[in-house]
Design a protein around this motif. Structure first.
Motif, short mmCIF file in Angstrom:
data_model
loop_
_atom_site.label_atom_id
_atom_site.label_comp_id
_atom_site.label_asym_id
_atom_site.label_seq_id
_atom_site.Cartn_x
_atom_site.Cartn_y
_atom_site.Cartn_z
N PHE A 1 0.86 -1.18 0.00
CA PHE A 1 0.00 0.00 0.00
C PHE A 1 0.89 1.23 0.00
O PHE A 1 1.83 1.33 0.80
N GLN A 2 0.63 2.15 -0.90
CA GLN A 2 1.47 3.34 -1.04
C GLN A 2 0.68 4.58 -0.66
O GLN A 2 -0.42 4.83 -1.19
N ASP A 3 1.22 5.35 0.28
CA ASP A 3 0.62 6.62 0.73
C ASP A 3 -0.84 6.43 1.15
O ASP A 3 -1.70 7.26 0.88
N ALA A 4 -1.14 5.32 1.79
CA ALA A 4 -2.51 5.05 2.20
C ALA A 4 -2.82 5.73 3.53
O ALA A 4 -1.97 5.76 4.43
N PRO A 5 -4.03 6.31 3.67
CA PRO A 5 -4.43 6.83 4.99
C PRO A 5 -4.50 5.70 5.99
O PRO A 5 -4.81 4.55 5.64
N ASP A 6 -4.20 5.99 7.23
CA ASP A 6 -4.12 4.96 8.26
C ASP A 6 -5.41 4.15 8.34
O ASP A 6 -5.38 2.92 8.50
N ALA A 7 -6.56 4.81 8.20
CA ALA A 7 -7.84 4.12 8.34
C ALA A 7 -8.07 3.12 7.21
O ALA A 7 -8.86 2.18 7.37
N ALA A 8 -7.41 3.31 6.07
CA ALA A 8 -7.60 2.42 4.93
C ALA A 8 -6.68 1.20 4.99
O ALA A 8 -6.85 0.27 4.20
N LEU A 9 -5.74 1.21 5.91
CA LEU A 9 -4.76 0.13 5.99
C LEU A 9 -5.31 -1.05 6.79
O LEU A 9 -6.13 -0.88 7.70
N PRO A 10 -4.84 -2.25 6.49
CA PRO A 10 -5.14 -3.38 7.38
C PRO A 10 -4.55 -3.09 8.76
O PRO A 10 -3.53 -2.39 8.89
N PRO A 11 -5.15 -3.61 9.82
CA PRO A 11 -4.62 -3.35 11.17
C PRO A 11 -3.15 -3.72 11.30
O PRO A 11 -2.41 -3.08 12.06
N GLU A 12 -2.71 -4.73 10.57
CA GLU A 12 -1.33 -5.18 10.68
C GLU A 12 -0.32 -4.11 10.27
O GLU A 12 0.85 -4.18 10.66
N LEU A 13 -0.77 -3.14 9.47
CA LEU A 13 0.15 -2.13 8.93
C LEU A 13 -0.10 -0.74 9.48
O LEU A 13 0.56 0.22 9.06
N ARG A 14 -1.02 -0.58 10.40
CA ARG A 14 -1.32 0.75 10.93
C ARG A 14 -0.23 1.20 11.90
O ARG A 14 0.46 0.39 12.52
N PRO B 1 -1.93 -2.14 16.29
CA PRO B 1 -2.95 -2.56 17.25
C PRO B 1 -2.94 -4.06 17.56
O PRO B 1 -3.42 -4.47 18.62
N LEU B 2 -2.38 -4.87 16.65
CA LEU B 2 -2.36 -6.32 16.89
C LEU B 2 -1.10 -6.78 17.63
O LEU B 2 -1.00 -7.93 18.03
N GLY B 3 -0.14 -5.89 17.77
CA GLY B 3 1.07 -6.24 18.51
C GLY B 3 1.89 -7.33 17.86
O GLY B 3 2.37 -8.25 18.54
N ILE B 4 2.09 -7.25 16.55
CA ILE B 4 2.84 -8.29 15.85
C ILE B 4 4.24 -7.79 15.50
O ILE B 4 4.49 -6.58 15.44
N PRO B 5 5.19 -8.69 15.27
CA PRO B 5 6.52 -8.26 14.81
C PRO B 5 6.42 -7.58 13.44
O PRO B 5 5.68 -8.05 12.57
N ARG B 6 7.17 -6.51 13.28
CA ARG B 6 7.16 -5.79 11.99
C ARG B 6 8.56 -5.27 11.70
O ARG B 6 9.34 -5.00 12.61
N ARG B 7 8.87 -5.11 10.41
CA ARG B 7 10.12 -4.47 10.00
C ARG B 7 9.80 -3.04 9.61
O ARG B 7 9.04 -2.80 8.67
N ILE B 8 10.39 -2.08 10.31
CA ILE B 8 10.10 -0.67 10.09
C ILE B 8 11.38 0.05 9.70
O ILE B 8 12.37 0.04 10.44
N ASP B 9 11.37 0.62 8.51
CA ASP B 9 12.54 1.33 7.97
C ASP B 9 13.80 0.47 8.06
O ASP B 9 14.88 0.93 8.44
#
Length: 512
Positions: A470-483, A487-495
């Protein structure tokens, strides 16, 4: 590996009584597509509850299912009871894995105007493909069949499943499917999330059905290759994940043979005869130093264990083993060490040990290294390590490769070659037996599988997922996993940095 006839018959032929008709298949596929609209939007908690409900229902029905399985497969109540436990534990492992969340590969790159070209806000994760077709296997009527690893991993990924039952255990397949489907829906899963179909032509139509988005298959090389080709010849080709054929080479070094020849002989005898040799990880070729008496030691180990003819899964599998091993024994340069390849009894498999040389194998690998699905192994005598490794390369792709060595042995050149041909490299023990875990790899280069993925373990989910960004998506349009708030508390790679959520047992806090 297992008995699955190649789909070469006319798909317009009359449907045998009891087989799923094309109209029925269309209705089932349409229901699966409707169910996908629910599963693709479901939460991990919801899917985990569905999967655990199916596991609980199978455990509760164990005493009903095991006698049916034993009657149809002759594998024995002890083996089958253990296989039910493996199957339900596997389902629960996938339930735990989807709650943990790292399988989604959630990745966030924040905007950076200094890069060339400038980087927008990009967020990427995996999402389910859609309805999945699964072909049950004959040799594991629970763990690789209706509710086996392919089904469990697809459901965990969020894909509805249509299982084509194996004809070797039709009553077990049908009853298992009833239990699983009922448990899923009772737990809140949508109608159509799981279905069971039967019939050879139905299997062909299932692979070609436009609603099916991927196929999981465990079976013979011929049958799997034919279905693989059908999947690729569709107007919209789809992934076909087939586990097909493997001879699983074992290399025994001179030092290991000198140190523990009898132990190795007994271990090999127990491994290649386990379950009448009807395991995809059966050690089918074993490389041993030339001039040794290892073959005679294996024969003695067979005699000591009183291993004799054992019932095989089907008459067809027994017949294919008998003809295959007789043909292999008749080849020039092949000697019989134990058993009688020409005296196999109908419906059973008697252990056979053959012996040849690396020169013979390298001259005719297509014949001598052909999988004989049953209780047999081929000893290949080698002159030196280079000779042995040349024969291993001739083996081609396998699910496993094993080395038995001593601390004095130089392992690097051996590991390099074994890693080229196999998906799992063993340094002790024997390849029969596949643990279900996060790190397991059950798959290897062609012809062992049609892909680079695993069909056992948590990573098996990856087959039924595809990436989306998803590119330049508003936060509300994103799946919870990418907000942003995770909110789901999952491991993520950020920057570029792996960020683990704080406060979860067994994980380091972010930045810790």
């Amino acid at each position: 590996m297992t008995e699955t006839a190649a789909p070469e018959r006319d798909t317009a032929a009359p449907v045998p009584a009891g087989d799923t008709t094309r109209d029925q298949l269309d209705a089932i596929a349409a229901a699966a597509r409707r169910a996908f609209a629910v599963t693709v939007a479901s939460t991990a908690a919801e899917r985990a509850a569905w999967i655990r409900a199916a596991a609980d229902a199978l455990d509760a029905a164990r005493d009903e299912l095991v006698p049916i399985a034993d009657e149809e497969t002759r594998l024995g109540a002890v083996r089958l009871t253990g296989e039910v436990a493996r199957t339900t534990a596997q389902l629960r492992l996938f339930a735990d894995a989807i709650l943990e969340g790292s399988y989604l590969e959630a990745t966030i790159d924040h905007p950076d105007p200094t890069t060339i070209p400038p980087r927008p806000d990009l967020r990427r994760m995996l999402r389910p493909l859609g309805p999945v077709a699964v072909f049950g296997a004959s040799n594991f009527p629970f763990a690789f069949s209706v509710a086996g690893g392919d089904t469990a991993s697809a459901l965990a990924a969020g894909c509805p499943v249509i299982v084509k039952g194996h004809p070797a255990h039709p009553r077990l397949s049908a009853r298992t499917a009833e239990i699983v489907a009922g448990a899923l829906v009772a737990a809140g899963a949508p109608e159509g999330v799981f279905a069971h179909v039967t019939g050879h032509e139905t299997g062909v139509a299932l692979v070609q059905h436009p609603e099916v988005r991927a196929v999981g298959f465990t079976g013979s090389l011929g049958g799997g290759r034919a279905l693989f080709d059908l999947a690729q010849q569709r107007p919209d080709p789809i992934p076909f994940y087939g586990e097909l054929s493997a001879v699983n080479p074992v290399l025994i070094t001179p030092a290991a043979l000198e140190a523990r020849a009898d132990e190795l002989a007994a271990g090999l005898a127990g491994s290649f005869t386990l379950g009448a040799g009807q395991f995809c990880t059966n050690p089918g070729v074993v490389l041993v130093p030339a001039g040794s008496d290892f073959g005679e030691r294996v024969a003695a180990a067979l005699d000591a264990s009183s291993t004799g003819p054992a019932p095989m899964l089907t008459e067809g599998i027994a017949g294919a083993f008998a003809s295959g091993i007789a043909g292999l024994a008749a080849r020039d340069g092949v000697d019989v060490v134990a058993g009688d390849p020409t005296a196999q009894q109908p419906g059973t498999g008697e252990p056979v040990v053959l012996r040849t040389t690396t020169a013979a194998v390298i001259a005719d690998p297509g014949t001598l290294l052909h999988e004989c699905f049953g209780p047999s192994t081929l000893l290949i005598e080698y002159a030196d390590l280079a000779d042995a490794l040349a024969a291993v390369r001739a083996v081609g792709g396998s699910l496993t490769a094993t080395v038995h060595a001593q601390p004095s042995d130089e392992l690097a050149p051996i590991v390099e070659v074994l890693s080229e041909v196999a998906g799992r490299v063993l340094f002790a023990g024997w390849p029969t037996g596949v643990a279900v875990s996060w790190a397991q790899q059950h798959g290897g280069p062609w012809p062992s599988t049609t892909s680079t993925h695993t069909s056992v373990g948590v990573s098996a989910m990856r087959r039924f997922l595809r990436p989306i960004a998803f590119q330049d998506a508003p936060d509300a349009a994103l799946p919870p996993e990418l907000r942003d708030g995770n909110p789901l508390g999952i491991p993520r790679r950020i920057d570029g940095m792996l960020v683990l959520p704080a406060g979860v047992p067994g994980r380091r806090p972010a930045g810790g």
